[in-house]
Design a protein around this motif. Structure first.
Motif, PDB file in Angstrom:
ATOM      1  N   ARG A   4       9.739 -77.008  19.659  1.00 46.25           N
ATOM      2  CA  ARG A   4       8.482 -76.339  19.376  1.00 46.25           C
ATOM      3  C   ARG A   4       8.775 -74.856  19.209  1.00 46.25           C
ATOM      4  N   LEU A   5       7.905 -74.199  18.526  1.00 46.37           N
ATOM      5  CA  LEU A   5       8.010 -72.763  18.333  1.00 46.37           C
ATOM      6  C   LEU A   5       7.770 -72.083  19.675  1.00 46.37           C
ATOM      7  N   HIS A   6       8.561 -71.077  19.990  1.00 48.85           N
ATOM      8  CA  HIS A   6       8.335 -70.328  21.221  1.00 48.85           C
ATOM      9  C   HIS A   6       6.941 -69.712  21.160  1.00 48.85           C
ATOM     10  N   PRO A   7       6.214 -69.680  22.278  1.00 54.55           N
ATOM     11  CA  PRO A   7       4.831 -69.168  22.261  1.00 54.55           C
ATOM     12  C   PRO A   7       4.687 -67.729  21.757  1.00 54.55           C
ATOM     13  N   ASP A   8       5.726 -66.914  21.890  1.00 52.96           N
ATOM     14  CA  ASP A   8       5.639 -65.517  21.449  1.00 52.96           C
ATOM     15  C   ASP A   8       5.991 -65.335  19.978  1.00 52.96           C
ATOM     16  N   VAL A   9       6.313 -66.412  19.288  1.00 54.56           N
ATOM     17  CA  VAL A   9       6.739 -66.326  17.890  1.00 54.56           C
ATOM     18  C   VAL A   9       5.615 -66.819  16.994  1.00 54.56           C
ATOM     19  N   SER A  10       5.304 -66.025  15.985  1.00 53.41           N
ATOM     20  CA  SER A  10       4.307 -66.435  14.996  1.00 53.41           C
ATOM     21  C   SER A  10       4.991 -66.584  13.643  1.00 53.41           C
ATOM     22  N   THR A  11       4.382 -67.369  12.791  1.00 56.92           N
ATOM     23  CA  THR A  11       4.959 -67.629  11.474  1.00 56.92           C
ATOM     24  C   THR A  11       3.920 -67.390  10.395  1.00 56.92           C
ATOM     25  N   VAL A  12       4.425 -67.079   9.213  1.00 55.74           N
ATOM     26  CA  VAL A  12       3.576 -67.019   8.027  1.00 55.74           C
ATOM     27  C   VAL A  12       4.412 -67.531   6.861  1.00 55.74           C
ATOM     28  N   ASP A  13       3.825 -68.443   6.105  1.00 53.36           N
ATOM     29  CA  ASP A  13       4.489 -68.945   4.909  1.00 53.36           C
ATOM     30  C   ASP A  13       4.156 -68.020   3.750  1.00 53.36           C
ATOM     31  N   THR A  14       5.167 -67.710   2.952  1.00 50.68           N
ATOM     32  CA  THR A  14       5.002 -66.859   1.778  1.00 50.68           C
ATOM     33  C   THR A  14       5.479 -67.628   0.560  1.00 50.68           C
ATOM     34  N   GLU A  15       5.369 -67.025  -0.595  1.00 52.15           N
ATOM     35  CA  GLU A  15       5.867 -67.688  -1.799  1.00 52.15           C
ATOM     36  C   GLU A  15       7.393 -67.758  -1.810  1.00 52.15           C
ATOM     37  N   TYR A  16       8.050 -67.029  -0.928  1.00 49.33           N
ATOM     38  CA  TYR A  16       9.509 -66.997  -0.875  1.00 49.33           C
ATOM     39  C   TYR A  16      10.093 -67.813   0.274  1.00 49.33           C
ATOM     40  N   GLY A  17       9.254 -68.296   1.180  1.00 47.53           N
ATOM     41  CA  GLY A  17       9.740 -69.038   2.340  1.00 47.53           C
ATOM     42  C   GLY A  17       8.822 -68.802   3.521  1.00 47.53           C
ATOM     43  N   THR A  18       9.412 -68.639   4.685  1.00 47.36           N
ATOM     44  CA  THR A  18       8.643 -68.433   5.914  1.00 47.36           C
ATOM     45  C   THR A  18       9.185 -67.216   6.650  1.00 47.36           C
ATOM     46  N   VAL A  19       8.286 -66.430   7.206  1.00 40.17           N
ATOM     47  CA  VAL A  19       8.659 -65.292   8.039  1.00 40.17           C
ATOM     48  C   VAL A  19       8.293 -65.641   9.479  1.00 40.17           C
ATOM     49  N   LEU A  20       9.237 -65.420  10.388  1.00 42.68           N
ATOM     50  CA  LEU A  20       9.033 -65.642  11.814  1.00 42.68           C
ATOM     51  C   LEU A  20       9.033 -64.288  12.498  1.00 42.68           C
ATOM     52  N   LEU A  21       8.049 -64.015  13.336  1.00 41.75           N
ATOM     53  CA  LEU A  21       7.963 -62.745  14.058  1.00 41.75           C
ATOM     54  C   LEU A  21       7.941 -63.021  15.547  1.00 41.75           C
ATOM     55  N   ASN A  22       8.884 -62.410  16.246  1.00 40.72           N
ATOM     56  CA  ASN A  22       8.951 -62.533  17.696  1.00 40.72           C
ATOM     57  C   ASN A  22       8.126 -61.399  18.299  1.00 40.72           C
ATOM     58  N   GLY A  23       6.997 -61.748  18.898  1.00 41.64           N
ATOM     59  CA  GLY A  23       6.109 -60.755  19.482  1.00 41.64           C
ATOM     60  C   GLY A  23       6.669 -60.071  20.717  1.00 41.64           C
ATOM     61  N   ARG A  24       7.691 -60.663  21.348  1.00 34.14           N
ATOM     62  CA  ARG A  24       8.296 -60.053  22.536  1.00 34.14           C
ATOM     63  C   ARG A  24       9.084 -58.801  22.189  1.00 34.14           C
ATOM     64  N   ASP A  25       9.871 -58.883  21.118  1.00 36.30           N
ATOM     65  CA  ASP A  25      10.772 -57.764  20.816  1.00 36.30           C
ATOM     66  C   ASP A  25      10.619 -57.203  19.403  1.00 36.30           C
ATOM     67  N   GLY A  26       9.706 -57.753  18.607  1.00 35.49           N
ATOM     68  CA  GLY A  26       9.463 -57.234  17.268  1.00 35.49           C
ATOM     69  C   GLY A  26      10.464 -57.683  16.218  1.00 35.49           C
ATOM     70  N   ARG A  27      11.426 -58.503  16.604  1.00 36.66           N
ATOM     71  CA  ARG A  27      12.402 -58.986  15.618  1.00 36.66           C
ATOM     72  C   ARG A  27      11.753 -60.014  14.714  1.00 36.66           C
ATOM     73  N   TYR A  28      12.222 -60.047  13.473  1.00 30.64           N
ATOM     74  CA  TYR A  28      11.689 -61.038  12.552  1.00 30.64           C
ATOM     75  C   TYR A  28      12.809 -61.617  11.699  1.00 30.64           C
TER      76      TYR A  28
END
Length: 86
Positions: A4-28
Motif C-alpha cells: 500500500r502507499l505510505h500514508p504520507d505519500v500522495s500521487t497524481v497521474d499526469t499525461e507523462y506518468g505519475t508523480v509521487l510526493l512524500n509529505g514527510r520530507d518533500g521529496r518527489y
C-alpha cells in the motif's frame, strides 16, 4: 506480498506518468508510463509476476527484463519508503 502507499505519500497521474510526493520530507518522484503501470499494478494487489505480465502485454519486453524492471522499481519504492507492506 500486498503493498500500500505510505500514508504520507500522495500521487497524481499526469499525461507523462505519475508523480509521487512524500509529505514527510518533500521529496518527489516522477514515474514514466511503464513505471506507472507497474506501480498501479503493485499497489493494486498484483504480484511481481502479474505486474511483469502486464508490462509484457503492454510493451515489447521479454519476461526476464519485465520481471527485473518490476523488481527494481519495487526495491526503489521500498527503499524510499513510498510503499509499505499491508
Amino acid at each position: 506480498m500486498t503493498l500500500r502507499l505510505h500514508p504520507d505519500v500522495s500521487t497524481v497521474d499526469t499525461e507523462y506518468g505519475t508523480v509521487l510526493l512524500n509529505g514527510r520530507d518533500g521529496r518527489y518522484w516522477q514515474l514514466n508510463a511503464s513505471a506507472t503501470l507497474t506501480f498501479h499494478a503493485l499497489v493494486g494487489g498484483s504480484t511481481v509476476q502479474e505486474a511483469a505480465e502486464r508490462l509484457m502485454a503492454t510493451y515489447d519486453v521479454d519476461e526476464p527484463h519485465a520481471r527485473a524492471d518490476v523488481e527494481q522499481l519495487l526495491a526503489g519504492l521500498q527503499q524510499a519508503k513510498v510503499v509499505e507492506q499491508a
